[in-house]
Design a protein around this motif. Structure first.
Motif: not given
Length: 158
Positions: A129-158
């Motif tokens: 179970s501990g290893r599984s969280l790490l491996v499945v959590g790695m996929i979350e990295t790419y969701a977080l990258l999309s989120f952070v870039i999208s959030l920064l971009a939408v905040i900066s649009i005026k």
């Protein structure tokens, strides 16, 4: 209601962010939830070892909602005073929203598939179970990258 086509594009982007990321989360949760249901029908004691892994695909829908919320704030819709966005600005919000929408959709589906595999593995060896969280959590990295870039971009649009 809309005073400009640009504002309509921005709002369409917000809807797309929520719809695509939310759909991905729903699909990913269905995949991982089905695996968890099968495992728990045989061994209910594994609930605590599988529940976090099963729920991980839900985060992408939250990311889409946050980006949409920021787009709503940025357009003034939540304040009751919509901005007159020009078409270029509205399209910018739309494109940024597509980024988190697609990033959330795709990563949540694959995260659900990976979670299902690990939930099945935990049913055979609960110590994974501990290893599984790490491996499945790695996929979350790419969701977080999309989120952070999208959030920064939408905040900066005026």
């Amino acid at each position: 209601m809309f005073t400009s086509l640009g504002t309509a594009y921005a709002l369409l982007g917000a809807v797309i962010a929520v719809a695509l990321a939310g759909a991905g989360s729903a699909i990913g949760l269905q995949i991982s939830g089905s695996a968890q249901a099968g495992v728990l029908s045989v061994n209910p004691k594994l609930f605590s070892k599988t529940v976090v892994i099963q729920l991980l695909p839900a985060t992408q829908g939250i990311y889409g909602m946050v980006v949409a919320f920021m787009a709503f704030l940025n357009t003034g819709i939540l304040g009751g005073n919509p901005a007159d966005y020009n078409v270029e600005t509205g399209m910018a919000v739309l494109l940024v929203s597509i980024g988190i929408g697609l990033g959330g959709l795709i990563s949540a589906i694959f995260q659900g598939k990976a979670a299902a595999g690990w939930i099945n593995a935990i049913s055979k060896k609960s110590e994974l179970s501990g290893r599984s969280l790490l491996v499945v959590g790695m996929i979350e990295t790419y969701a977080l990258l999309s989120f952070v870039i999208s959030l920064l971009a939408v905040i900066s649009i005026k």
